[in-house]
Motif scaffolding. Sequence first.
Motif, PDB file in Angstrom:
ATOM      1  N   THR A  23       0.829  -1.206   0.000  1.00  8.21           N
ATOM      2  CA  THR A  23       0.000   0.000   0.000  1.00  8.21           C
ATOM      3  C   THR A  23       0.861   1.254   0.000  1.00  8.21           C
ATOM      4  OG1 THR A  23      -1.712  -1.187   1.225  1.00  8.21           O
ATOM      5  CG2 THR A  23      -1.879   1.205   1.183  1.00  8.21           C
ATOM      6  N   ALA A  24       1.950   1.232   0.764  1.00 11.13           N
ATOM      7  CA  ALA A  24       2.851   2.390   0.809  1.00 11.13           C
ATOM      8  C   ALA A  24       3.489   2.642  -0.550  1.00 11.13           C
ATOM      9  CB  ALA A  24       3.937   2.163   1.867  1.00 11.13           C
ATOM     10  N   ALA A  25       3.874   1.573  -1.243  1.00 16.22           N
ATOM     11  CA  ALA A  25       4.473   1.726  -2.574  1.00 16.22           C
ATOM     12  C   ALA A  25       3.469   2.314  -3.561  1.00 16.22           C
ATOM     13  CB  ALA A  25       4.994   0.377  -3.069  1.00 16.22           C
ATOM     14  N   LEU A  26       2.228   1.814  -3.532  1.00  9.12           N
ATOM     15  CA  LEU A  26       1.189   2.354  -4.411  1.00  9.12           C
ATOM     16  C   LEU A  26       0.927   3.826  -4.125  1.00  9.12           C
ATOM     17  CD1 LEU A  26      -1.426  -0.555  -4.443  1.00  9.12           C
ATOM     18  CD2 LEU A  26      -0.048   0.235  -6.370  1.00  9.12           C
ATOM     19  N   ASN A  27       0.919   4.194  -2.845  1.00  8.78           N
ATOM     20  CA  ASN A  27       0.705   5.592  -2.486  1.00  8.78           C
ATOM     21  C   ASN A  27       1.859   6.462  -2.950  1.00  8.78           C
ATOM     22  OD1 ASN A  27      -1.641   6.422  -0.202  1.00  8.78           O
ATOM     23  ND2 ASN A  27      -1.346   4.242  -0.539  1.00  8.78           N
ATOM     24  N   GLY A  28       3.073   5.939  -2.901  1.00  3.90           N
ATOM     25  CA  GLY A  28       4.210   6.722  -3.360  1.00  3.90           C
ATOM     26  C   GLY A  28       4.120   7.070  -4.835  1.00  3.90           C
ATOM     27  N   VAL A  29       3.652   6.123  -5.636  1.00  2.96           N
ATOM     28  CA  VAL A  29       3.597   6.316  -7.090  1.00  2.96           C
ATOM     29  C   VAL A  29       2.307   6.997  -7.541  1.00  2.96           C
ATOM     30  CG1 VAL A  29       3.699   5.148  -9.324  1.00  2.96           C
ATOM     31  CG2 VAL A  29       5.074   4.310  -7.416  1.00  2.96           C
ATOM     32  N   PHE A  30       1.173   6.652  -6.903  1.00  3.83           N
ATOM     33  CA  PHE A  30      -0.127   7.160  -7.340  1.00  3.83           C
ATOM     34  C   PHE A  30      -0.899   7.849  -6.214  1.00  3.83           C
ATOM     35  CE2 PHE A  30       0.605   3.058  -9.623  1.00  3.83           C
ATOM     36  CZ  PHE A  30       0.834   3.574 -10.880  1.00  3.83           C
ATOM     37  N   GLY A  31      -0.244   8.199  -5.126  1.00  4.25           N
ATOM     38  CA  GLY A  31      -0.942   8.662  -3.927  1.00  4.25           C
ATOM     39  C   GLY A  31      -1.833   9.866  -4.117  1.00  4.25           C
ATOM     40  N   ASP A  32      -1.419  10.834  -4.916  1.00  6.60           N
ATOM     41  CA  ASP A  32      -2.262  12.009  -5.124  1.00  6.60           C
ATOM     42  C   ASP A  32      -3.536  11.634  -5.862  1.00  6.60           C
ATOM     43  OD1 ASP A  32      -0.714  11.390  -7.352  1.00  6.60           O
ATOM     44  OD2 ASP A  32      -0.478  13.476  -7.998  1.00  6.60           O
TER      45      ASP A  32
ATOM     46  N   ILE B 147      -3.526   6.460   1.925  1.00 10.64           N
ATOM     47  CA  ILE B 147      -3.115   6.407   3.330  1.00 10.64           C
ATOM     48  C   ILE B 147      -3.434   7.731   4.022  1.00 10.64           C
ATOM     49  CG2 ILE B 147      -1.116   6.281   4.885  1.00 10.64           C
ATOM     50  CD1 ILE B 147       0.207   4.423   2.853  1.00 10.64           C
ATOM     51  N   PRO B 148      -4.175   7.700   5.126  1.00 14.15           N
ATOM     52  CA  PRO B 148      -4.394   8.921   5.906  1.00 14.15           C
ATOM     53  C   PRO B 148      -3.189   9.161   6.828  1.00 14.15           C
ATOM     54  CG  PRO B 148      -5.582   7.103   6.906  1.00 14.15           C
ATOM     55  CD  PRO B 148      -4.928   6.549   5.670  1.00 14.15           C
ATOM     56  N   MET B 149      -2.811  10.408   7.016  1.00  8.90           N
ATOM     57  CA  MET B 149      -1.658  10.692   7.875  1.00  8.90           C
ATOM     58  C   MET B 149      -1.994  10.413   9.331  1.00  8.90           C
ATOM     59  SD  MET B 149       0.601  14.182   8.373  1.00  8.90           S
ATOM     60  CE  MET B 149       1.358  14.072   6.757  1.00  8.90           C
TER      61      MET B 149
END
Length: 402
Positions: free
Chosen positions: A101-110, A121-123
């Motif tokens: 999930t972290a990897a997906l958020n890094g690439v497509f998170g916005d 991911i919520p902060m």
Amino acid sequence: MTRKPAAKLATADQLRGASKGIIDAVAGITNIVEQMHRTVLGLTPIVGKAPTDRTSGIPGFVYSSVRGVTNVVGAGLDVAFSQLAPYLKNKSEFPQHEAMTAALNGVFGDYLAATNNPLAIPMQLRQQGRAFSSKNVSPPKGGLHRNGKLVVLVHGLCMNDLQWNHELRDHSASHDHGAALARDLGYTAIYLHYNSGLHIATNGEEFAQVLENLVQQWPVPITEVVIIGHSMGGLVARSACTHAKVAKHVWLKRVKKLIFLGTPHHGAPLERAGNWLDILLDISPYSAPFSKLGKVRSAGIKDLRHGSILDAKTLANTTSQTLPKGVKCFAIAATKQTKIGTGKRLPGDGLVSVNSALGVHKDAALSLPIPASRQHICYGLDHFDLLSSGDVYDQIYKWLDK
């Protein structure tokens, strides 16, 4: 031999999030194919702008039908997974889920955040992977102790807070800088978990507010705050300090030291290369549709091109883009070179150059004011070795044990 039961690899939210991602990907590919089709049919010149209108006639009807069916399927899957939610656990208990999930958020998170995808991911601040409650700051069961000395660790791009516990190179054990500082120097270690695909300025502003809430609710008086940022995490920390200054947050006055581990203060070469590829692909209308594939990388990744930490709104209210005043800042850079250099330029850690990690710029006016005594270069390490290197921890310990 008894076989262990297979882990449940998907939850209701993960299934919904994955299905939304697949549907969006199919729609995006459909648009790329249609644009290529339209370019070829129109006998468009090799150099110039690609046509932007939709295809007409039977081809246009086909592409429109594909998009319509895709949307209907996506809506149906979303409803189905929502109804399954009561029967599936809604929280992953496996590090592999967190890492994916972290990897997906890094690439497509916005994009995930903008489309309200459940995978966004919520902060939150966490200890041992468990979030703090906004209403009750008592430690979670089995959590670390708390006192007035806090060390806040901020992970980098495509990573999560659990990955601060990083395996040693020889695979003999793992190491966590935060846990080690809690053990050796009595700090309470807490970890930021965030969507690294959002703009660094967006994460910095939210991080500033999260820390303000934490300080206001902490059960004992805060005497010291230390922030350690790995890679992008260092930029998020710098951004948070600037936002805190503008908002006049209390927590900034408690920050004594800020430590950067492989932070690309002046940008990362891989993102600059990605930007040049976008420019080259856009030259011809026949290659322009494929540039969309490269441009799907997140706002957070694009910010790494120059190490951008502030947005236009914040820049209008402050002139500070460097380091927070009154805070001692330290920087550790890694190089894959195994021996101390003889004057030639050192190679970086595979992702960040030594000069960028130390805040050094070819234009002296843009260099960050980090004294040589607060800089350290680790040899024979790559970017992720910074998380578990004994040399790195020894240096952090020396800087904090003063």
